[in-house]
Design a protein around this motif. Structure first.
Motif, mmCIF file in Angstrom:
data_model
loop_
_atom_site.group_PDB
_atom_site.id
_atom_site.type_symbol
_atom_site.label_atom_id
_atom_site.label_comp_id
_atom_site.label_asym_id
_atom_site.label_seq_id
_atom_site.Cartn_x
_atom_site.Cartn_y
_atom_site.Cartn_z
ATOM 1 N N ASP A 254 0.546 -1.386 -0.128
ATOM 2 C CA ASP A 254 0.003 -0.055 0.042
ATOM 3 C C ASP A 254 0.918 1.078 -0.082
ATOM 4 O OD1 ASP A 254 -2.051 -1.558 0.082
ATOM 5 O OD2 ASP A 254 -2.402 -1.430 2.346
ATOM 6 N N PHE A 255 0.386 2.428 -0.529
ATOM 7 C CA PHE A 255 1.137 3.601 -0.641
ATOM 8 C C PHE A 255 0.634 4.291 0.836
ATOM 9 C CE2 PHE A 255 -0.323 3.840 -5.085
ATOM 10 C CZ PHE A 255 1.008 3.036 -5.644
ATOM 11 N N ASP A 256 2.048 4.186 1.579
ATOM 12 C CA ASP A 256 1.877 4.727 3.081
ATOM 13 C C ASP A 256 1.382 6.045 3.241
ATOM 14 O OD1 ASP A 256 2.021 4.294 5.925
ATOM 15 O OD2 ASP A 256 4.155 4.827 5.735
ATOM 16 N N GLN A 257 0.402 6.134 3.915
ATOM 17 C CA GLN A 257 0.066 7.855 4.275
ATOM 18 C C GLN A 257 -0.720 8.156 3.225
ATOM 19 O OE1 GLN A 257 0.511 9.215 7.417
ATOM 20 N NE2 GLN A 257 1.852 7.338 8.093
ATOM 21 N N ASP A 258 -0.721 7.775 1.957
ATOM 22 C CA ASP A 258 -1.722 8.265 1.096
ATOM 23 C C ASP A 258 -1.104 9.749 0.591
ATOM 24 O OD1 ASP A 258 -3.660 8.210 -1.022
ATOM 25 O OD2 ASP A 258 -5.012 9.249 0.146
ATOM 26 N N VAL A 259 -0.090 9.646 0.200
ATOM 27 C CA VAL A 259 0.815 11.174 0.418
ATOM 28 C C VAL A 259 0.956 11.968 -1.049
ATOM 29 C CG1 VAL A 259 2.507 10.514 2.087
ATOM 30 C CG2 VAL A 259 3.247 10.169 -0.272
ATOM 31 N N VAL A 260 1.058 13.080 -1.092
ATOM 32 C CA VAL A 260 1.296 13.959 -2.384
ATOM 33 C C VAL A 260 2.712 14.369 -2.220
ATOM 34 C CG1 VAL A 260 0.560 15.886 -3.752
ATOM 35 C CG2 VAL A 260 -0.968 14.385 -2.447
ATOM 36 N N GLY B 144 -0.834 27.786 -4.028
ATOM 37 C CA GLY B 144 -1.917 27.197 -4.680
ATOM 38 C C GLY B 144 -1.391 25.850 -5.165
ATOM 39 N N CYS B 145 0.003 25.520 -5.189
ATOM 40 C CA CYS B 145 0.439 24.292 -5.748
ATOM 41 C C CYS B 145 0.524 23.290 -4.447
ATOM 42 C CB CYS B 145 1.751 24.377 -6.362
ATOM 43 S SG CYS B 145 1.777 25.291 -8.160
ATOM 44 N N PHE B 146 0.317 23.658 -3.263
ATOM 45 C CA PHE B 146 0.192 22.788 -2.282
ATOM 46 C C PHE B 146 -1.111 22.633 -1.802
ATOM 47 C CE2 PHE B 146 4.465 24.381 -1.888
ATOM 48 C CZ PHE B 146 5.190 23.709 -1.227
ATOM 49 N N GLN B 147 -1.964 22.697 -2.391
ATOM 50 C CA GLN B 147 -3.502 22.649 -2.469
ATOM 51 C C GLN B 147 -3.864 21.808 -3.582
ATOM 52 O OE1 GLN B 147 -5.423 26.130 -1.680
ATOM 53 N NE2 GLN B 147 -4.144 26.685 0.257
ATOM 54 N N PRO B 148 -5.129 21.109 -3.628
ATOM 55 C CA PRO B 148 -5.870 20.521 -4.737
ATOM 56 C C PRO B 148 -5.838 21.579 -5.668
ATOM 57 C CG PRO B 148 -6.856 19.915 -2.791
ATOM 58 C CD PRO B 148 -6.093 21.010 -2.440
ATOM 59 N N PRO B 149 -5.756 21.151 -7.066
ATOM 60 C CA PRO B 149 -5.307 19.549 -7.542
ATOM 61 C C PRO B 149 -3.866 19.668 -7.466
ATOM 62 C CG PRO B 149 -5.809 21.176 -9.430
ATOM 63 C CD PRO B 149 -6.129 21.782 -8.252
ATOM 64 N N PHE B 150 -2.969 20.279 -6.783
ATOM 65 C CA PHE B 150 -1.634 20.107 -6.556
ATOM 66 C C PHE B 150 -0.968 20.158 -7.733
ATOM 67 C CE2 PHE B 150 -3.842 17.487 -3.313
ATOM 68 C CZ PHE B 150 -3.420 18.165 -2.136
ATOM 69 N N LYS C 227 -7.822 17.398 3.380
ATOM 70 C CA LYS C 227 -6.235 17.831 3.753
ATOM 71 C C LYS C 227 -5.607 16.590 3.426
ATOM 72 C CE LYS C 227 -5.934 21.747 6.719
ATOM 73 N NZ LYS C 227 -5.376 22.283 7.940
ATOM 74 N N ARG C 228 -4.829 16.592 2.381
ATOM 75 C CA ARG C 228 -3.804 15.487 2.066
ATOM 76 C C ARG C 228 -2.657 15.646 2.903
ATOM 77 N NH1 ARG C 228 -4.847 13.258 -2.843
ATOM 78 N NH2 ARG C 228 -3.276 11.562 -2.143
ATOM 79 N N ASN C 229 -2.047 14.422 3.039
ATOM 80 C CA ASN C 229 -0.639 14.373 3.736
ATOM 81 C C ASN C 229 0.552 14.738 2.508
ATOM 82 O OD1 ASN C 229 -1.395 13.393 6.599
ATOM 83 N ND2 ASN C 229 -1.556 11.356 5.501
ATOM 84 N N ASN D 57 -0.299 19.949 7.324
ATOM 85 C CA ASN D 57 -0.552 18.647 6.857
ATOM 86 C C ASN D 57 0.787 18.236 6.197
ATOM 87 O OD1 ASN D 57 -1.247 20.872 5.276
ATOM 88 N ND2 ASN D 57 -2.181 19.069 3.853
ATOM 89 N N LEU D 58 1.944 19.021 6.481
ATOM 90 C CA LEU D 58 3.310 18.583 5.683
ATOM 91 C C LEU D 58 3.917 17.700 6.811
ATOM 92 C CD1 LEU D 58 5.333 19.330 3.347
ATOM 93 C CD2 LEU D 58 6.519 20.696 5.247
ATOM 94 N N LEU D 59 3.864 16.407 6.213
ATOM 95 C CA LEU D 59 4.688 15.419 7.178
ATOM 96 C C LEU D 59 6.164 15.429 7.262
ATOM 97 C CD1 LEU D 59 2.912 12.128 5.830
ATOM 98 C CD2 LEU D 59 2.409 13.539 7.744
#
Length: 698
Positions: A326-332, A422-428, A451-453, A480-482
């Motif tokens: 699995d993609f751990d943490q479902d990150v971007v 804006g690039c740190f928010q959807p749609p990234f 809020k994506r990881n 939300n920056l890991l």
């Protein structure tokens, strides 16, 4: 000193032109009606002179006097003759010669003024050891010969700053700004075709640090240095520390003390006492770097989490199949690269942002080195409108108009933080300009409130974070920056190397065509591609005979290089003894009692000991045959074999600018070292080979 050097260069150029002129015939002297030069030639006479007959000599007929041609001429250009007027024939400069450096811009600070608390600083003594302590050994000698040895490092212009420790007030820490360090590295890279930079490891080791914004802790301006003598003089005259200042809280106080201790440690040579400690710290750092690499593979589904991992070695991954985990943490992943103007680093010219959403990779095989995932990267390229006319060309070749992953966007400096955020928010980062066919359909699949990881990625990440902060956007404040990852660190883990590697070389090693490097948008996309290649390559070779063979070959190459270096050193040391094995030792050498000290002249023009800083030898020279070594003799041209503080002298007994201890100059031997005494006499400076005797006061 600088004016004298320029005058000497002009003299050399003129002398080359004069030497290139052809030898002209010397005209016969014309008869003159006076004994002085410049007379008028007499008219031709038909009768011979009777004077020889009167003297009893045979009569000689005089040939008619003719006008000699004017052989005095201007400079002329001859083919294949070395001359500054014929540059193609001039000898080329050796690769190790130091290129000219541009003068520093004016500094409005005066001595004692607080410097900027946002700048980073480097201890200048630690920086002076860069080729020997902080640089890859492969390039160490080339860098040292071209920019550091023989006083070249100190001959540059440096803006010096100082800061005093809290506990130790015996000696201040002298610093230079990181921007001037970066200028030096760019000149080295341009001259030697290298890719040196300040790495995150350098910052950890306190080669470059940021000091607290506090009146007691912020560096203060000391002055501008142009030579080692300037530095020594300023070091002896640093203003005393302020004793009244706002109190520091306990946490800040301990952090400052630790920073000062690490900064002073960065200036010292490695000692035996700290060897074990350094080794332990290195092991801890390497484990942290390896853990970062493993987490990156977990985010990509190439390594299981601890809870799901089975005992033993994790099996290899087939790149032709979708990731098995699995993609751990479902990150971007959000990769950032920032370009600034090479002569004013605070002027940001470009920002490139590349993003990769792990949800877009579901069910897709990575391919060899992640090549099938590369097309799913979205990239934006922003050019700052106010700085669009600034294009780097001196240290690196900028190409802001060659963005290959979409269309560049011109944005105002005031609006740049908003575009970046804006690039740190959807749609990234998804945008029409970078291959997204229908942005409306993309937006329909995006939950704007989720809020994506996020994972911040860069190549030498700390530098890009600082640039974004200067721009007005701080990615470290995103909740939300890991974490932040660094491709330079990942490649070091993969190659098991201690030093960082440039992005261009990483791309080359993975057969990725990196076109248009030093364009921020391209670099961001290539950095993300490099991260995929590193992680997928290691996962596909994990626990395989091929990987084991690669590791063994690299280890053998490093051991062979170390053995060769050690053998060469041992050979050179042995030859120094074997060269003198012949002979019987010669006659006994009597012990001469040193003479009494001679009074020192107090004529005008002799600076005092306080002006010159006392007598200190700082040599590490090799001045010639060791048999000629004599600590009691020196000469005005010698560069000696000595190192230390002569105990037999007193202020005024040593000639100034003597380098080391000393060797006679009878064989034109010149060593590498630097010494300094209280002053020099006019004869010491101008008379080659003048001998000076060091006096024993005991």
């Amino acid at each position: 000193m600088a004016s004298a050097a320029r005058l000497e260069r002009l003299r050399n150029i003129v002398q080359q032109n004069l030497d290139a002129l052809p030898d002209r015939p010397v005209p016969e002297p014309l008869a003159s009606d006076s004994d002085t030069s410049g007379g008028v030639a007499l008219e031709v006479v038909d009768a011979p002179s009777k004077q020889p007959e009167a003297l009893g000599q045979p009569q000689i007929e005089c040939a008619p006097i003719t006008q000699q041609p004017n052989t005095d001429r201007r400079f002329i250009l001859l083919q294949d003759v070395e001359s500054s007027c014929n540059p193609t024939s001039m000898p080329r400069t050796a690769p190790t010669s130091t290129p000219p450096t541009a003068p520093l811009p004016s500094n409005r600070l005066i001595r004692g003024d607080r410097a900027s608390a946002t700048q980073h600083y480097s201890p200048i003594v630690a920086l002076s050891k860069y080729p020997y302590k902080w640089c890859n050994k492969t390039h160490s000698q080339d860098v040292a010969s071209a920019f550091f040895d023989q006083g070249k490092f100190w001959a540059r212009e440096w803006d010096l700053y100082y800061v005093w420790s809290i506990d130790n007030l015996s000696k201040p820490l002298i610093l230079v700004s990181e921007s001037q360090v970066q200028d030096l590295l760019r000149e080295i890279n341009k001259h030697l075709k290298l890719d040196l930079n300040i790495t995150s490891q350098h910052r950890v080791d306190a080669l470059v640090s940021r000091f607290p914004d506090h009146p007691r802790c912020t560096p203060r301006f000391l002055g501008r240095s142009r030579s080692r003598e300037d530095y020594d003089t300023m070091l002896e005259n640093v203003p005393d520390p302020e004793m009244e200042y706002p109190p520091l809280d306990d946490l800040s106080l301990e952090a400052f003390k630790q920073l000062m201790e690490e900064s002073f440690e960065a200036q010292r040579a490695k000692s035996k006492a700290s060897k074990a400690k350094k080794q332990q710290e290195r092991l801890v750092k390497q484990k942290n770097l390896l853990d970062q690499f493993k987490r990156a593979q977990r985010y990509l589904g190439l390594r299981p989490t601890v809870l799901r991992a089975s005992g033993g070695q994790t099996p290899a991954v087939d790149p032709a199949l979708p990731p098995p985990y699995d993609f751990d943490q479902d990150v971007v992943f959000i990769c950032v690269d920032v370009e600034s103007y090479e002569r004013a680093h605070r002027k940001i010219t470009e920002v490139g942002i590349a993003t990769l959403d792990m949800r877009d990779l579901a069910g897709i095989a990575p391919g060899i080195d992640g090549e099938k995932w590369r097309s799913l990267i979205h990239t934006r390229h922003f050019r700052i409108k106010e700085h669009a006319h600034l294009v780097n060309s001196e240290f690196v070749q900028g190409c802001p108009d060659r963005f290959y992953f979409g269309k560049s966007e011109i944005v105002a400096l005031a609006d740049a933080p908003t575009y970046v955020a804006g690039c740190f928010q959807p749609p990234f980062g998804a945008h029409r300009s970078n291959g997204v066919g229908d942005i409306i359909d993309v937006m329909k699949r995006v939950n704007l409130d989720e809020k994506r990881n996020l994972i911040f990625l860069g190549h030498d990440t700390i530098g890009d974070v600082r640039y974004l902060q200067d721009l007005g956007f701080d990615p470290m404040k995103i909740d939300n920056l890991l974490e932040a990852l660094d491709t330079a660190v990942m490649y070091r883990v993969w190659r098991r190397e201690l030093n960082a590697t440039g992005l261009g070389r990483i791309l080359h090693n993975f057969d990725i065509a990196g076109h248009g490097l030093h364009n921020a948008g391209n670099d961001a996309a290539y950095t993300l591609q490099a991260m995929l290649a590193i992680c997928v390559r290691e996962a596909s070779l994990r626990d395989s005979p091929e990987l084991e063979s690669i590791r063994n070959s690299e280890k053998a190459a490093r051991l062979a290089a170390a053995v060769e270096e050690a053998q060469e050193k041992a050979k050179n040391e042995a030859e120094g003894w074997s060269d003198h094995e012949d002979g019987d030792g010669g006659p006994p050498v009597p012990l001469d009692a040193p003479a009494k000290p001679t009074p020192v002249s107090t004529a005008p023009g002799f600076p005092s000991d306080a002006d010159r800083g006392g007598i200190r030898g700082r040599g590490r020279g090799r001045g010639g045959p060791q048999a000629l070594y004599n600590p009691y003799q020196s000469d005005s041209n010698g560069y000696g074999a000595g190192r230390g503080r002569p105990a037999w002298g007193r202020p005024g007994d040593l000639p100034g600018h003597k380098r080391g201890g000393h060797v006679e100059n009878t064989q034109q031997s010149r060593g590498r070292g630097r010494g300094r005494s209280s002053f020099s006499t006019a004869s010491d400076r101008s008379t080659p080979g003048s001998q000076v005797r060091l006096i024993d006061l005991n």
